[in-house]
Design a protein around this motif. Structure first.
Motif, PDB file in Angstrom:
ATOM      1  N   ALA A  38       6.404   5.550  -5.339  1.00  0.00           N
ATOM      2  CA  ALA A  38       5.048   6.111  -5.402  1.00  0.00           C
ATOM      3  C   ALA A  38       4.904   7.456  -4.701  1.00  0.00           C
ATOM      4  N   CYS A  98       2.154   1.435  -3.856  1.00  0.00           N
ATOM      5  CA  CYS A  98       1.256   1.605  -5.010  1.00  0.00           C
ATOM      6  C   CYS A  98       1.089   3.084  -5.352  1.00  0.00           C
ATOM      7  N   PRO A  99       1.424   3.484  -6.576  1.00  0.00           N
ATOM      8  CA  PRO A  99       1.313   4.897  -6.954  1.00  0.00           C
ATOM      9  C   PRO A  99      -0.139   5.331  -7.176  1.00  0.00           C
ATOM     10  N   TYR A 100      -1.080   4.381  -7.151  1.00  0.00           N
ATOM     11  CA  TYR A 100      -2.474   4.684  -7.471  1.00  0.00           C
ATOM     12  C   TYR A 100      -3.381   4.565  -6.259  1.00  0.00           C
ATOM     13  N   LYS A 101      -2.803   4.263  -5.083  1.00  0.00           N
ATOM     14  CA  LYS A 101      -3.616   4.086  -3.884  1.00  0.00           C
ATOM     15  C   LYS A 101      -4.745   3.091  -4.162  1.00  0.00           C
ATOM     16  N   ARG A 139      -4.958  -0.049  -3.206  1.00  0.00           N
ATOM     17  CA  ARG A 139      -5.148  -1.182  -2.294  1.00  0.00           C
ATOM     18  C   ARG A 139      -5.755  -0.782  -0.955  1.00  0.00           C
ATOM     19  N   ILE A 199      -0.759  11.560  -2.676  1.00  0.00           N
ATOM     20  CA  ILE A 199      -0.050  11.118  -3.881  1.00  0.00           C
ATOM     21  C   ILE A 199      -0.571  11.927  -5.068  1.00  0.00           C
ATOM     22  N   MET A 246       0.839  -1.202   0.000  1.00  0.00           N
ATOM     23  CA  MET A 246       0.000   0.000   0.000  1.00  0.00           C
ATOM     24  C   MET A 246       0.876   1.254   0.000  1.00  0.00           C
ATOM     25  N   MET A 265      -1.458  12.035  -8.584  1.00  0.00           N
ATOM     26  CA  MET A 265      -1.703  11.177  -9.741  1.00  0.00           C
ATOM     27  C   MET A 265      -1.969  11.973 -11.002  1.00  0.00           C
TER      28      MET A 265
END
Lengths: 251, 402
Positions: free
Chosen positions: B186, A156-159, A161, B335, A153, B337
């Motif tokens: 990330a 992951c660059p996309y969040k 999980r 983050i 978690m 994106m």
């Protein structure tokens, strides 16, 4: 070689021939669509392992995705037995993201599932190998060896999980989940292995938006392969070079 | 001059009182972990945005301090400073104890702590975490062997070789700990090779601060002689390590400030990040670096045992603040994106993530500290870890003997 036919045989043979023809016609009518479908879907028998000949992918056209519509999210929750709650500790396998360009003011709405990267950072960092990528590109978590360290978690660059934070009830037997384990979108692997499309895609089609296309990126004849070949598509965080299985149009 | 090592008596009220307090803290820590194990992480302040919380702050601090605590022994063995040789047993002991405490917290915070055996039997060698499992277990084995070469006549022939190996191993270990964050592509706060050497410098700082406090504590508590010569050398070294920590933190931020894409993150940590900004400036920089350096290098205060203890304590608190800012702050910042876009969703995209640690997490973290100290307090009572005297006379003799 054979004996000459007797007159009574001819009569019997005639009946038999007619019977056989009728049977064949009935059987053919019953089986043909199945054979045809089998050919179209290129189904593989259940005992056959998944292969790298297939790369499952998803193309999302943000111009067709409507703000406020969450049919894909609802369908995902129903299919995978998620409660659908949106507290900070609840699991969300797919979410609707609203974005607005700060310069131009352009707004887009898009669904965000696990991006099923070719080079998934979650798989790289997983200490036990519980995070893994199937040969056909679907990124999954093996619930039996996930120790709940949550490093995936972090990575992951996309969040994409979620950790299961509390005991679960009423699970879908086809979609095992477990408290203390990490989980994410599986592309509805249980459906894909039955040659069905993921629940989110089906729901988007049913709502008439048709914003999501699912298919085999390696099959040049598939709709998704043809579209990504013809039109410009975007990977989110393309700078990371992860070659995501989910691509977007219109952003 | 030969150094005599002797067990502490360990019969005083103070000793048993200390053990009792630590035992209560340890029990509370284990109890918290059992409660979390039963109810799930829903009872903590952690969520799907802040996935590593206060337990990780304590665990990573203890693990980093563990490798740093071994430095005193390394200075004696690898760099031939005989002055430090009387302290190398305590140094090895502290290293093992701090690592054990840190790992206890880390393991009990797992979503499936019951699957520890899986972590020990399934390895993905591309994962720096998997490497760390091997590095931690190896560290235990090597430092135990190192202690044997110090404490057993039969092991003396191996002393230098094992000590050198332990030194190299601890550098690799802390590189591994720093790389847990350094190898995360990330998140903006991480993804920097600089984090590995930075964590090594942090470890020098935190490990020595803990070592000094424990050393002074035991010698004061048992009434054994501990001269200024020994303490002052180590407090000067601590001052240098704190300065080096400050330097690495400065380079990290100045690099980020040069890259436009990191300006948002830097504004968050340095200016408008609420608790993170406060902990960075007040906790890490002022209390953790500037104040202890001012004390340690001050001609008056720097010679006072109480002030040195305070400076060591401040360095430790600064270290915990640093871990909080690094671990929680790094996750709290969203983050990015979609650069250039304003983002919102039901999954808290595009917003700074809030985190309020629960008492359970604090108790688990403190439980790890308590377990580490119990191990040390027990070990110095049953084995000969501490020199009988470290007064200036004996230290001068040792210094001359190099």
């Amino acid at each position: 070689m054979s004996e000459p036919l007797r007159p009574e045989d001819k009569i019997e043979n005639g009946d038999r021939r007619a019977f056989l023809a009728a049977t064949a016609a009935v059987a053919g009518t019953a089986v043909a669509p199945g054979v045809l479908l089998y050919g179209m879907a290129q189904a593989k028998p259940a005992e056959e392992a998944v292969s790298a000949k297939v790369r499952w992918g998803m193309l999302i056209d943000t111009s067709k995705c409507s703000t406020g519509c969450t049919d894909c999210v609802t369908a995902c929750n129903t299919e995978n037995g998620l409660a659908g709650k949106t507290g900070p500790q609840d699991s969300q396998w797919i979410r609707k993201v609203e974005i607005k360009n700060l310069q131009t003011g352009a707004k887009h709405s898009l669904p965000m599932p696990c991006q099923h990267c070719e080079h998934p950072p979650c798989v790289d960092v997983c200490p036990t190998g519980a995070s893994f990528k199937r040969a056909d590109g679907i990124v999954l978590v093996d619930r039996h060896i996930c120790i709940g360290c949550r490093y995936c978690m972090m990575a992951c660059p996309y969040k994409a999980r979620s950790l299961v934070h509390e005991p679960l009830t009423d699970q879908n037997p086809e979609v095992p989940r477990g408290m203390g384990c990490v989980e994410a979108c599986t592309f509805c692997v249980q459906r894909v292995d039955r040659d069905e499309t993921p629940a989110c895609v089906e729901a988007c089609d049913a709502a008439g938006h048709k914003a999501m296309v699912f298919g085999n990126l390696n099959d040049p004849e598939s709709e998704i392969a043809k579209t990504v070949k013809t039109y410009a598509t975007t990977e989110v965080r393309a700078d990371l070079n992860l070659n995501t299985g989910v691509r977007y149009q219109g952003i | 001059m030969k150094i005599a090592f002797r067990e502490i008596e360990g019969k005083s009220q103070g000793y048993w009182g200390l053990l009792a307090v630590l035992a209560v803290l340890a029990a509370l820590g284990v109890g918290s972990a059992l409660y979390m194990e039963h109810h799930g992480h829903i009872v903590t302040g952690m969520d799907n945005q802040i996935v590593w919380g206060l337990p990780h702050v304590f665990a990573v601090f203890l693990i980093v301090a563990a490798s740093g605590a071994l430095n005193v022994a390394s200075i004696a063995t690898v760099f031939g400073k005989t002055l430090y040789k009387p302290l190398n047993r305590l140094s090895g002991l502290l290293a093992i104890a701090l690592l054990a405490g840190g790992l206890m917290v880390l393991v009990l915070d797992l979503g499936r702590a019951d699957r520890l055996i899986v972590a020990m039997t399934y390895y993905n060698f591309k994962s720096i975490f998997a490497w760390n499992v091997i590095l931690y277990n190896g560290f235990f084995a090597i430092v135990i062997a190192y202690l044997w070469t110090m404490m057993d006549q039969k092991g003396q022939a191996w002393y230098k070789a094992v000590g050198t190996f332990a030194f190299v191993w601890r550098l690799i270990l802390t590189t591994g700990t720093g790389s847990i964050f350094g190898f995360l592509v990330a998140r903006e706060a991480y993804d920097a090779a600089l984090l590995a050497p930075t964590f090594i410098v942090f470890s020098f700082n935190y490990g020595l601060a803990v070592f000094l406090l424990v050393l002074m504590g035991f010698y004061a508590g048992t009434g054994r002689a501990l001269g200024d010569k020994m303490v002052n050398r180590m407090k000067n070294l601590l001052g240098v390590f704190i300065a080096a920590s400050l330097y690495f933190v400065f380079v990290y931020h100045i690099t980020n400030l040069y890259f436009t894409k990191h300006h948002g993150l830097e504004a968050f940590i340095l200016m408008n990040g609420g608790i993170h900004t406060l902990l960075f400036w007040v906790g890490q920089i002022i209390l953790g670096y500037l104040l202890p350096m001012a004390i340690l290098f001050s001609p008056n205060l720097g010679n006072n045992r109480g002030w040195i203890a305070l400076a060591s304590l401040l360095a430790i608190l600064g270290g915990l603040a640093q871990m909080y800012v690094t671990i929680i702050g790094g996750q709290a910042y969203p983050i990015e994106m979609f650069p250039g876009y304003e983002v919102s969703s039901s999954f808290y995209d595009g917003v700074v993530h809030a985190y309020s640690p629960s008492g359970l997490e604090l108790m688990l973290g403190l439980g790890g500290v308590a377990v580490a100290l119990i191990l040390v307090a027990f070990a110095v009572k049953v084995l000969r870890f501490l020199p009988e005297r470290l007064d200036d006379e004996i230290v001068s003799a040792l210094h001359g003997a190099k």
